[in-house]
Design an enzyme around this catalytic site. Structure first.
Site, PDB file in Angstrom:
ATOM      1  N   CYS A   2      -3.399 -10.192   0.478  1.00 28.52           N
ATOM      2  CA  CYS A   2      -3.350 -11.150  -0.615  1.00 28.52           C
ATOM      3  C   CYS A   2      -3.830 -10.426  -1.872  1.00 28.52           C
ATOM      4  O   CYS A   2      -4.326  -9.315  -1.813  1.00 28.52           O
ATOM      5  CB  CYS A   2      -4.262 -12.313  -0.312  1.00 28.52           C
ATOM      6  SG  CYS A   2      -4.055 -12.958   1.353  1.00 28.52           S
ATOM      7  N   ARG A  27       1.581  -8.537  -3.436  1.00 31.99           N
ATOM      8  CA  ARG A  27       0.590  -8.447  -2.366  1.00 31.99           C
ATOM      9  C   ARG A  27       0.664  -9.633  -1.410  1.00 31.99           C
ATOM     10  O   ARG A  27       0.056  -9.616  -0.336  1.00 31.99           O
ATOM     11  CB  ARG A  27      -0.831  -8.419  -2.950  1.00 31.99           C
ATOM     12  CG  ARG A  27      -1.104  -7.363  -3.972  1.00 31.99           C
ATOM     13  CD  ARG A  27      -1.284  -6.028  -3.362  1.00 31.99           C
ATOM     14  NE  ARG A  27      -2.307  -6.019  -2.334  1.00 31.99           N
ATOM     15  CZ  ARG A  27      -3.237  -5.088  -2.228  1.00 31.99           C
ATOM     16  NH1 ARG A  27      -3.322  -4.140  -3.125  1.00 31.99           N
ATOM     17  NH2 ARG A  27      -4.104  -5.094  -1.245  1.00 31.99           N
ATOM     18  N   TRP A  73      -1.034 -14.457   1.404  1.00 34.28           N
ATOM     19  CA  TRP A  73      -0.135 -14.177   2.527  1.00 34.28           C
ATOM     20  C   TRP A  73      -0.851 -14.766   3.734  1.00 34.28           C
ATOM     21  O   TRP A  73      -1.886 -14.258   4.160  1.00 34.28           O
ATOM     22  CB  TRP A  73       0.060 -12.667   2.675  1.00 34.28           C
ATOM     23  CG  TRP A  73       1.065 -12.308   3.720  1.00 34.28           C
ATOM     24  CD1 TRP A  73       2.415 -12.145   3.546  1.00 34.28           C
ATOM     25  CD2 TRP A  73       0.820 -12.049   5.111  1.00 34.28           C
ATOM     26  NE1 TRP A  73       3.014 -11.815   4.730  1.00 34.28           N
ATOM     27  CE2 TRP A  73       2.063 -11.746   5.718  1.00 34.28           C
ATOM     28  CE3 TRP A  73      -0.312 -12.048   5.919  1.00 34.28           C
ATOM     29  CZ2 TRP A  73       2.205 -11.448   7.071  1.00 34.28           C
ATOM     30  CZ3 TRP A  73      -0.180 -11.750   7.275  1.00 34.28           C
ATOM     31  CH2 TRP A  73       1.073 -11.446   7.827  1.00 34.28           C
ATOM     32  N   ASN A  99      -9.807 -12.156   0.675  1.00 34.61           N
ATOM     33  CA  ASN A  99      -8.817 -11.337   1.389  1.00 34.61           C
ATOM     34  C   ASN A  99      -9.478 -10.842   2.659  1.00 34.61           C
ATOM     35  O   ASN A  99     -10.649 -10.450   2.626  1.00 34.61           O
ATOM     36  CB  ASN A  99      -8.419 -10.099   0.577  1.00 34.61           C
ATOM     37  CG  ASN A  99      -7.502 -10.452  -0.563  1.00 34.61           C
ATOM     38  OD1 ASN A  99      -7.082 -11.597  -0.707  1.00 34.61           O
ATOM     39  ND2 ASN A  99      -7.191  -9.462  -1.382  1.00 34.61           N
ATOM     40  N   GLY A 100      -8.707 -10.787   3.753  1.00 33.70           N
ATOM     41  CA  GLY A 100      -9.261 -10.304   5.016  1.00 33.70           C
ATOM     42  C   GLY A 100      -9.276 -11.422   6.036  1.00 33.70           C
ATOM     43  O   GLY A 100      -8.628 -12.465   5.847  1.00 33.70           O
ATOM     44  N   GLU A 480      14.105   4.873   9.648  1.00 29.28           N
ATOM     45  CA  GLU A 480      13.770   4.339   8.324  1.00 29.28           C
ATOM     46  C   GLU A 480      14.950   3.541   7.751  1.00 29.28           C
ATOM     47  O   GLU A 480      14.749   2.485   7.137  1.00 29.28           O
ATOM     48  CB  GLU A 480      13.363   5.503   7.392  1.00 29.28           C
ATOM     49  CG  GLU A 480      13.172   5.167   5.928  1.00 29.28           C
ATOM     50  CD  GLU A 480      12.068   4.153   5.643  1.00 29.28           C
ATOM     51  OE1 GLU A 480      11.364   3.727   6.563  1.00 29.28           O
ATOM     52  OE2 GLU A 480      11.957   3.752   4.473  1.00 29.28           O
ATOM     53  N   LYS A 484      14.676  -0.321   6.657  1.00 24.16           N
ATOM     54  CA  LYS A 484      15.003  -0.811   5.304  1.00 24.16           C
ATOM     55  C   LYS A 484      15.967  -1.985   5.397  1.00 24.16           C
ATOM     56  O   LYS A 484      15.783  -2.997   4.742  1.00 24.16           O
ATOM     57  CB  LYS A 484      15.654   0.280   4.434  1.00 24.16           C
ATOM     58  CG  LYS A 484      14.760   1.351   3.874  1.00 24.16           C
ATOM     59  CD  LYS A 484      13.797   0.886   2.813  1.00 24.16           C
ATOM     60  CE  LYS A 484      12.523   0.375   3.403  1.00 24.16           C
ATOM     61  NZ  LYS A 484      11.483   1.293   3.756  1.00 24.16           N
ATOM     62  N   GLU A 487      14.258  -5.204   6.918  1.00 21.52           N
ATOM     63  CA  GLU A 487      13.184  -5.884   6.181  1.00 21.52           C
ATOM     64  C   GLU A 487      13.660  -6.572   4.911  1.00 21.52           C
ATOM     65  O   GLU A 487      13.100  -7.584   4.520  1.00 21.52           O
ATOM     66  CB  GLU A 487      11.978  -4.979   5.926  1.00 21.52           C
ATOM     67  CG  GLU A 487      12.134  -3.930   4.878  1.00 21.52           C
ATOM     68  CD  GLU A 487      10.871  -3.108   4.679  1.00 21.52           C
ATOM     69  OE1 GLU A 487       9.766  -3.645   4.746  1.00 21.52           O
ATOM     70  OE2 GLU A 487      10.994  -1.895   4.458  1.00 21.52           O
ATOM     71  N   HIS A 503      21.978   6.185  26.912  1.00 18.22           N
ATOM     72  CA  HIS A 503      20.924   5.709  27.815  1.00 18.22           C
ATOM     73  C   HIS A 503      20.658   4.217  27.633  1.00 18.22           C
ATOM     74  O   HIS A 503      19.613   3.723  28.049  1.00 18.22           O
ATOM     75  CB  HIS A 503      19.644   6.522  27.583  1.00 18.22           C
ATOM     76  CG  HIS A 503      19.845   7.987  27.827  1.00 18.22           C
ATOM     77  ND1 HIS A 503      20.009   8.510  29.077  1.00 18.22           N
ATOM     78  CD2 HIS A 503      19.962   9.022  26.968  1.00 18.22           C
ATOM     79  CE1 HIS A 503      20.200   9.821  28.989  1.00 18.22           C
ATOM     80  NE2 HIS A 503      20.176  10.150  27.703  1.00 18.22           N
ATOM     81  N   LYS A 602       3.089  -6.400   0.585  1.00 20.98           N
ATOM     82  CA  LYS A 602       3.125  -4.964   0.322  1.00 20.98           C
ATOM     83  C   LYS A 602       2.173  -4.163   1.196  1.00 20.98           C
ATOM     84  O   LYS A 602       2.567  -3.194   1.804  1.00 20.98           O
ATOM     85  CB  LYS A 602       2.859  -4.701  -1.165  1.00 20.98           C
ATOM     86  CG  LYS A 602       2.978  -3.230  -1.559  1.00 20.98           C
ATOM     87  CD  LYS A 602       4.369  -2.682  -1.327  1.00 20.98           C
ATOM     88  CE  LYS A 602       4.498  -1.236  -1.677  1.00 20.98           C
ATOM     89  NZ  LYS A 602       5.744  -0.658  -1.126  1.00 20.98           N
TER      90      LYS A 602
HETATM   91  O1  M6R Z   1       0.831   1.445   2.515  1.00 22.42           O
HETATM   92  P1  M6R Z   1       1.302   2.075   3.783  1.00 22.42           P
HETATM   93  O2  M6R Z   1       2.192   3.236   3.557  1.00 22.42           O
HETATM   94  O3  M6R Z   1       0.188   2.391   4.735  1.00 22.42           O
HETATM   95  O4  M6R Z   1       2.172   0.950   4.487  1.00 22.42           O
HETATM   96  C1  M6R Z   1       2.672   1.121   5.781  1.00 22.42           C
HETATM   97  C2  M6R Z   1       3.672   0.049   6.107  1.00 22.42           C
HETATM   98  O5  M6R Z   1       3.079  -1.208   6.083  1.00 22.42           O
HETATM   99  C3  M6R Z   1       4.852   0.061   5.132  1.00 22.42           C
HETATM  100  O6  M6R Z   1       5.480   1.300   5.101  1.00 22.42           O
HETATM  101  C4  M6R Z   1       5.877  -1.019   5.517  1.00 22.42           C
HETATM  102  O7  M6R Z   1       6.445  -0.714   6.752  1.00 22.42           O
HETATM  103  C5  M6R Z   1       6.921  -1.168   4.424  1.00 22.42           C
HETATM  104  N1  M6R Z   1       7.242  -2.557   4.246  1.00 22.42           N
HETATM  105  C6  M6R Z   1       8.178  -0.429   4.737  1.00 22.42           C
HETATM  106  O8  M6R Z   1       9.141  -0.577   3.759  1.00 22.42           O
END
Ligand code: M6R
Length: 607
Positions: A2, A27, A73, A99-100, A480, A484, A487, A503, A602
């Site tokens: 958050c 965030r 969040w 936060n937390g 990756e 992408k 998400e 496999h 984020k």
């Molecule tokens: O801030 P970080 O690089 O540690 O974050 C790691 C993941 O949470 C981050 O890469 C997440 O998977 C992204 N949404 C990917 O696009």
């Protein structure tokens, strides 16, 4: 996950809080709220939804000199107006944002309820307000310090009290808080993006610290009230870096910035004379580097895939055994620390809780952990034993893009440095440098042909399932690419080594499941072509990301996107960019909120 902002000073707090929340929206964006001091009491306004909705609920004439704000969040309690922060105590005079996660909130809630406190929300955070209320006796700071030892879990807490007006108290344990110092005004935020429009002077709190701010100064102590002198640091990010700068969204801006961000990651770190790299901040002697026997890389999400590329490079270039591991798994598996082993914690935000706590567990057992982070002053950057900043500039879109290419740039540099201390010749080092320096131009070439990827995305965005297939150093790039796409477009996608499809995953292939193959011009090309033919034989549609001049592939697949040729180890840079753009345009085609995809935030600061 958050965002938090607090303000006290001569300007209108309401406006500053709402603008700060807008900048923090990446965030967390389930709900938002503010609490401000008004005529001797507090006015709390909160809502489910985005900052836009919050703005509509705030009267234009609500002028205050202090207040706090939060963008949420959700973890405990559904997303609704009531569960949004700030939370208040029974009197309505105290407001907190948090936060937390408070792990022992249920037992605290039972205790507080038995003492007569009335709760209104389903959140863990509300107990903080009531707990501070229990100890409040006209001194907010003192009450906070009495309440904190009872909390188990992680927190960044910011609170205000109508009976102690114009002041703000903040406390940190596992969730970042930064004090922004202005002229006769102060800010308190979870992240510098909320405050850089107002000040570049910052003080980062450490775990176990409490800060008490008023417009003219601040005092930091530990929870036992022992004073702590803090260093004032300069924020290096510029305001324009956190603005869209004419782009429709941050993700497109950040993808397009990559030629520059890759250059920044290598800037000042290449030594052409000795054909090596310099990475200040590693805090390791030449002898320690030479004696290294193993590297382990811990990370999550996109950073983990960058770590997989890094591990591949470390084995290929300096020939050091290297293992990437998910930070979330490392933390709980009682990791074995071997001698002459160096760990890297890779994290864009530097705040990912899995990576941070895995790092602390490793350090506790005597490991040396270096950070590869983007955010200066972040928890991993501060608590690691040294490290390298990637200097990508702020990454605001939830989907990470430019951080990936900058993180792998650092791994190329580190691999070069180690290799030149071992058995890589001067001329081979020179060749690696030439190849690395040529990457930004090649990335630019790919970016300039975005239109082609957009057309491809329009053609394919309505499929429900995708496979992304690559091998060797490009295998993590396939992972990756799949991440992408899923998400931001919510299309189901899986990444595999193309060798693995026989496999199991090949069972998924039919006319409705396209595959994206990464086809470099390396020694595995022929094998990948065979895998493509196996997919085509089962009527699967195939998109190939292949190298300019590969004419044969055009006759086999349905669509091709050509990339410039490079040294075989450098393809991850040039392969990942078309996948980022493909995912981006698919998401646009499906009308998704690209920068703020559903259910995500984020930085993942809760487990
Ligand atoms: O801030 P970080 O690089 O540690 O974050 C790691 C993941 O949470 C981050 O890469 C997440 O998977 C992204 N949404 C990917 O696009």
């Amino acid at each position: 996950m958050c965002g938090i902002i607090g303000y006290c000073g001569p300007r209108n707090a309401t406006q500053i809080l709402v603008e700060g929340l807008k900048r923090l929206e990446y965030r967390g964006y389930d709900s938002a709220g503010i609490a401000v001091g008004l005529n001797g009491s507090l006015k709390v306004i909160k809502t489910k939804g985005k900052i836009k909705e919050l703005r509509q609920k705030i009267p234009g004439d609500m002028i205050s000199s202090y207040g706090i704000g939060h963008t949420r969040w959700a973890t405990h309690g559904v997303v609704n107006d009531i569960n949004a922060h700030p939370h208040t105590d029974c009197s309505g005079n105290l407001a907190i944002v948090h936060n937390g996660i408070i792990e022992n909130y249920e037992s605290l809630k039972n205790m507080l309820e038995s003492e007569g406190h009335i709760f209104h929300t389903d959140t863990d955070s509300e107990i903080i307000a009531h707990l501070i209320e229990k100890y409040f006796n006209d001194d907010l700071e003192k009450a906070v310090k009495e309440a904190l030892p009872l909390l188990k879990g992680t927190y960044g807490i910011v609170c205000i009290h109508a009976k102690d007006p114009g002041r703000i108290v903040g406390a940190r344990n596992g969730s970042p808080l930064v004090v922004g110092i202005g002229k006769d005004e102060m800010f308190l935020a979870s992240d510098v993006t909320a405050i850089i429009a107002h000040t570049k002077k910052a003080v980062y709190l450490e775990d176990g610290e409490v800060v008490f701010i008023k417009p003219e100064d601040f005092i930091t102590t530990d929870i036992n009230d022992k004073k702590i002198t803090k260093e004032i640091e300069q924020i290096t990010w510029e305001l324009q870096e956190i603005e869209k700068d004419g782009f429709p969204c941050f993700m497109e801006k950040e993808i397009m910035e990559q030629p520059e961000s890759i250059k920044r990651a290598m800037s000042g770190r290449i030594d052409k004379e000795l054909a090596t790299a310099h990475l200040g901040g590693l805090n390791l002697s030449t002898k320690e580097l030479i004696n290294l026997e193993r590297v382990k890389i811990i990370a999550a999400g996109t950073s983990f895939y960058a770590g997989m590329v890094g591990a591949y490079l470390l084995e290929a270039i300096p020939r050091i055994p290297a293992i990437p591991e998910l930070a979330s798994e490392v933390r709980y598996k009682n990791p074995i620390i071997e001698k002459n082993t160096l760990y890297f914690a890779v994290s864009q935000s530097g705040e990912t809780i899995d990576t941070l706590f895995a790092m602390k567990e490793l350090q506790r057992k005597g490991a040396t952990v270096l950070g590869i982070c983007n955010v200066v002053g972040s928890s991993i950057a501060r608590d690691s034993d040294g490290g390298v900043y990637i200097h990508s500039g702020p990454e605001i879109a939830v989907a990470s893009t430019k951080a990936f290419t900058s993180q792998i740039t650092v791994f190329y540099l580190f691999s070069l440095l180690l290799a030149r201390m071992r058995d890589l010749s001067f001329s081979a080092g020179e060749k690696l440098i030439t190849d690395l320096i040529s990457i930004p131009l090649k990335v630019e070439n790919v970016l300039s042909r975005w239109q082609q990827l957009k057309e491809m995305a329009i053609k394919y965005a309505h499929y429900k399932d995708f496979l992304f297939l690559g091998r060797g150093v490009n295998y993590p790039v396939a992972l990756e690419g799949a991440l992408k796409l899923k998400e931001i477009s919510y299309i189901h996608a899986e990444g595999y080594s193309s060798a693995e499809i026989k496999h199991g995953p090949i069972a998924l292939i039919n006319e409705e499941t396209p595959s994206v193959f990464l086809v470099p011009d390396d020694e595995l090309r022929e094998k990948i072509i065979s895998n493509i033919k196996e997919v085509k034989a089962r009527k699967g549609k195939v998109i190939a990301i292949s190298v300019e001049g590969d004419e044969e592939i055009k006759d086999i697949v349905d669509d091709v996107f050509e990339i410039p040729a490079t040294h075989e180890l450098f393809y991850p840079f040039i392969m990942v960019v078309p996948l980022q753009l493909f995912a981006y345009y698919c998401a646009l085609e499906l009308g998704r909120n690209v920068d703020q995809p559903r259910n995500l935030a984020k930085s993942v600061t809760v487990e």
